[in-house]
Design an enzyme around this catalytic site. Structure first.
Site, PDB file in Angstrom:
ATOM      1  CG  ASP A   1       6.830  31.850 -12.080  1.00  0.00           C
ATOM      2  OD1 ASP A   1       6.447  31.440 -13.195  1.00  0.00           O
ATOM      3  OD2 ASP A   1       7.922  31.508 -11.572  1.00  0.00           O
TER       4      ASP A   1
ATOM      5  CG  HIS B   1      11.612  32.307 -14.053  1.00  0.00           C
ATOM      6  ND1 HIS B   1      11.719  31.449 -15.108  1.00  0.00           N
ATOM      7  CD2 HIS B   1      10.468  31.940 -13.405  1.00  0.00           C
ATOM      8  CE1 HIS B   1      10.706  30.598 -15.099  1.00  0.00           C
ATOM      9  NE2 HIS B   1       9.923  30.881 -14.081  1.00  0.00           N
TER      10      HIS B   1
ATOM     11  CG  ASP C   1       6.998  28.698 -15.972  1.00  0.00           C
ATOM     12  OD1 ASP C   1       7.562  29.654 -15.438  1.00  0.00           O
ATOM     13  OD2 ASP C   1       7.000  27.544 -15.496  1.00  0.00           O
TER      14      ASP C   1
ATOM     15  CD  GLU D   1      11.191  29.202 -11.075  1.00  0.00           C
ATOM     16  OE1 GLU D   1      10.413  28.853 -10.180  1.00  0.00           O
ATOM     17  OE2 GLU D   1      11.162  28.667 -12.204  1.00  0.00           O
ATOM     18  CD  GLU D   2      10.883  26.798 -14.979  1.00  0.00           C
ATOM     19  OE1 GLU D   2      10.699  25.861 -14.190  1.00  0.00           O
ATOM     20  OE2 GLU D   2       9.964  27.529 -15.385  1.00  0.00           O
TER      21      GLU D   2
ATOM     22  CG  HIS E   1       7.043  23.112 -16.276  1.00  0.00           C
ATOM     23  ND1 HIS E   1       7.831  22.690 -15.229  1.00  0.00           N
ATOM     24  CD2 HIS E   1       7.100  24.474 -16.236  1.00  0.00           C
ATOM     25  CE1 HIS E   1       8.325  23.744 -14.586  1.00  0.00           C
ATOM     26  NE2 HIS E   1       7.879  24.847 -15.182  1.00  0.00           N
TER      27      HIS E   1
END
Ligand SMILES: [Zn+2]
Length: 363
Positions: A232, A64, A177, A209-210, A325
């Protein structure tokens, strides 16, 4: 080139639904490797590497483009901004960080405020501030000034980029990410110019995606793949505060045996048995180190893509990552290079008669 791709990719801004900068970066690069590249209405980029034969099986590999971020929800009369999170931003680390607000007149720097340490009451010193209470300081004195700077309710923001190269081939930055995976894909394409496979290979750079994990679905509907390989990140457990599993930086990509998100979603990946065993054999036969990953708390697109068409066998390769994150995510270049090797071998090994999935004759 791998580090160049990583650095350039993490410097781009692409919060979920606003991936255009990343699309503009990836699209022309994909074009170098295939005539057949297009972008769908949501922004998914689809690249096809056809097999020499017609009507063969299709493998879809994806990563992503979007990143976690923020959206302005309220502007206070005194010029401070209130925010909401886009995706699973770690609230523990927010105060003191700088964010880039994507204003109408360009990027505006904002500081996530925090009470002066000298004045924090002892009972508040060890608590985590709630997102509702956080505020952004852009130096404005009034709401009017905020509007003049091109910021309003609905303005998006992302962590300020701070790419770092560290000892032991570790690189650090925001949005690794999943841009580390996109860098891997670009490097894989660069090294595989004359790749030939008995399956058609589709590579998808996916959106959103997130935010909702399902931005990729239109691409799945279009391609109708026979199998899907997701790439991922996964949290590594090699810092003093992480102990859940044995995944560490530098010992190879992880092969996912289970991920699961229970927080209302109840979805995850239990990979297809045959595809998993095929992947294990690929790593073992080529002597590429890999790690075994079980990661509750993680969810990836394959949690939903497997239900598409008449069911799609899926499997995930993961990149061990520290501080997921946050703006200081860390990955190992050794793992990325091993992942590129594994992708090459995975594709090379896909013979016409290989079958993933449980369908077939049980008599
Ligand atoms: Zn991700």
């Amino acid at each position: 080139m791998l580090t160049k791709y990583i650095k350039e990719l993490v410097d781009l801004v692409g919060v979920s639904s606003r991936e255009e900068e990343v699309i503009r970066y990836i699209f022309p690069k994909f074009k170098e490797y295939s005539e057949d590249v297009h972008v769908d209405k949501l922004g998914n980029i689809i690249l096809k590497i056809p097999s020499k034969k017609e009507n063969v099986k299709k493998l879809m590999i994806f990563a992503h483009m979007d990143e976690i971020g923020f959206i302005v929800r309220k502007i206070e009369p005194d010029g401070f901004l209130r925010i909401e999170r886009i995706g699973g931003v770690s609230t523990q680390i927010l105060p003191g960080f700088v964010i880039d607000l994507l204003g109408k007149k360009g990027v505006v720097k904002g500081i996530i405020g925090t009470p002066a340490h000298h004045f924090i009451k002892p009972e508040d010193k060890f608590s985590v501030p709630q997102v509702e209470k956080l505020y952004i300081d852009i130096g404005a004195k009034s709401d009017e000034e905020v509007f003049q700077m091109g910021i309003d309710v609905g303005t998006f923001g992302v962590f300020e980029s701070r790419y770092l190269e560290m000892p032991n081939r570790i690189v650090c930055g925001k949005a690794l990410d999943d841009r580390a995976a996109l860098a891997v894909i670009l490097q894989f394409l660069e090294e595989s110019k004359n790749i030939s496979c008995e399956w058609d290979i589709y590579i998808v750079a996916a959106v959103m995606e997130e935010f909702n994990i399902r931005g990729i679905l239109p691409a799945v509907h279009k391609i109708k793949p026979d199998a899907m390989l997701g790439i991922d990140i996964t949290p590594s457990c090699d810092t003093p505060d992480m102990y859940y599993n044995d995944v560490v930086l530098g010992k190879g990509p992880a092969l996912c045996y289970m991920n699961f998100h229970g927080g209302g979603t109840l979805a995850g990946v239990l990979p297809d048995k045959q595809m998993l065993e095929y992947a294990e054999k690929i790593f073992e036969n080529a002597a590429i180190p890999y790690q075994r990953e079980i990661s509750p708390g993680i969810i990836t697109e394959n949690a939903f893509t497997l239900f598409e068409n008449e069911g799609i066998p899926v499997c995930n390769f993961s990149i061990p990552t520290r501080y997921t994150h946050t703006p200081v995510e860390c990955v190992s270049l050794d793992d990325l290079e091993m992942l590129i090797q594994a992708m090459k071998e995975f594709i090379k090994g896909l013979k016409e008669d290989i079958h993933f999935g449980k369908d077939g004759d049980y008599e």
